[in-house]
Scaffold this active site. Structure first.
Site, short mmCIF file in Angstrom:
data_model
loop_
_atom_site.label_atom_id
_atom_site.label_comp_id
_atom_site.label_asym_id
_atom_site.label_seq_id
_atom_site.Cartn_x
_atom_site.Cartn_y
_atom_site.Cartn_z
N LYS A 69 38.43 68.44 87.22
CA LYS A 69 39.13 69.15 88.57
C LYS A 69 38.44 70.05 89.61
CE LYS A 69 42.50 66.74 86.95
NZ LYS A 69 44.64 66.94 86.04
N ASP B 54 50.57 67.82 92.38
CA ASP B 54 50.49 66.27 91.03
C ASP B 54 51.80 65.72 91.97
OD1 ASP B 54 48.23 66.03 89.05
OD2 ASP B 54 49.38 67.83 88.00
N GLN C 211 47.77 71.23 83.69
CA GLN C 211 47.25 69.77 83.33
C GLN C 211 48.47 69.72 81.82
OE1 GLN C 211 44.38 68.30 84.13
NE2 GLN C 211 44.71 67.04 82.35
N1 GUN Z 1 47.12 64.41 82.05
C1 GUN Z 1 46.21 63.21 82.25
N2 GUN Z 1 46.83 62.94 83.90
C2 GUN Z 1 47.62 64.23 84.35
C3 GUN Z 1 47.69 64.40 85.90
O1 GUN Z 1 47.05 63.71 86.33
N3 GUN Z 1 47.71 65.77 85.72
C4 GUN Z 1 48.61 66.10 85.06
N4 GUN Z 1 48.35 67.89 85.66
N5 GUN Z 1 47.66 65.95 83.76
C5 GUN Z 1 47.51 65.41 83.40
#
Ligand code: GUN
Length: 284
Positions: free
Chosen positions: A54, A121, A98
């Site tokens: 990311k 998100d 995350q």
């Molecule tokens: N863990 C797995 N997929 C995601 C996501 O799309 N966003 C976040 N913040 N954590 C994740």
């Protein structure tokens, strides 16, 4: 017949190039550089890879990024304090924590602490509600990426039978809402579904998001269906594979996403799209 491959890498590259151009224009005209802050708690190897990807994607697109990492035993108050600081910082447009968080965290409380305007998100209850009502502020990145892939492959959605396997807040539920808003007839299957094949065999669009390697095989797919594989599983030999058994599925499906190189790159792309949108909205 062998299925058409929906190439997530190629689509992601094209969309990211557009986003990079828009970010450069925002900087040139308004002096604003889109900025994403990513918070990682603990040492889960998969989460570390996702966060690294990311941050790297931000930099490549000309966005600013901030990475905050904490040991697994950190006090939740420390993380909440950092979120408050990032909420108050006008140069930060997106904040992402995350998931999963360690067990001593109240995940909902952490997600609710993020300012909804910075919740790229789309996990804050206010943003989940807005999506449900058909007026989304931020669409969760993975289902958003899947919609872009369906659009790019010209898959008809209106009246289509869409079957989603998996009911998570991150993928299954928002995916269902998005397809419903596009007039698909939506079924959500899960671990307690009695006859999974009965449902998957009826699907014109089948979205697999369960996290179990190769659980959807060719015999479970309607000939000509579009199969979207959200799973990322690691096999004992270290290779990545999806929730769909690609070898048998591609002989039956009309179109299919591979793993890797399918939905994965689109998830991060839509995170960039949401961050850019958050930055642009600060002007309104
Ligand atoms: N863990 C797995 N997929 C995601 C996501 O799309 N966003 C976040 N913040 N954590 C994740």
């Amino acid at each position: 017949m062998t299925a058409k491959i929906i190439d997530g890498n190629a689509l992601a590259q094209a969309v990211r190039a557009e986003l990079a151009e828009k970010a450069a224009a925002l900087k040139a005209t308004q002096g604003i550089t889109p900025c994403l802050a990513v918070i990682l708690v603990g040492e889960d190897p998969a989460s570390q890879v996702y966060v690294r990807n990311k941050v790297a994607a931000c930099e490549k697109a000309g966005f600013r990024s901030i990475r905050e990492t904490y040991p697994a035993n950190v006090e939740p108050a420390v993380v909440l304090g950092k979120i408050a600081e990032l909420n108050a910082d006008p140069t930060v447009h997106g904040i992402l924590v995350q998931l999963p968080l360690p067990k001593h965290f109240d995940t909902d409380a952490v997600l609710e602490a993020i300012l909804p305007e910075k919740d790229v998100d789309g996990f804050h209850a206010e943003n989940v509600g807005a999506l449900m009502q058909g007026t989304p502020r931020f669409i969760p990145c993975t289902p958003y990426g899947v919609m872009k892939m369906l659009e790019s492959a010209n898959v008809p959605l209106k009246g289509a039978e869409a079957v989603i396997v998996g009911r998570s807040n991150i993928v299954g539920k928002p995916m269902a809402m998005l397809l419903l808003q596009r007039d698909s007839t939506v079924t959500i299957c899960h671990s307690r579904t009695q006859d999974l094949t009965f449902h998957t065999k009826r699907a014109d669009i089948l979205v697999a998001a369960v996290g179990r390697a190769k659980m959807i095989s060719g015999e479970m797919i309607k000939p000509g269906a579009t199969v979207i594989d959200v799973g990322i599983n690691r096999l004992p030999d270290g290779k990545l594979c999806g929730d769909v058994d690609f070898a048998s599925a591609k002989e039956v499906a009309g179109a299919i996403t591979p793993v890797p190189g399918g939905v994965g790159p689109m998830t991060i792309t839509m995170l960039l799209a949401n961050t850019l949108a958050a930055a642009e909205r600060t002007l309104k």
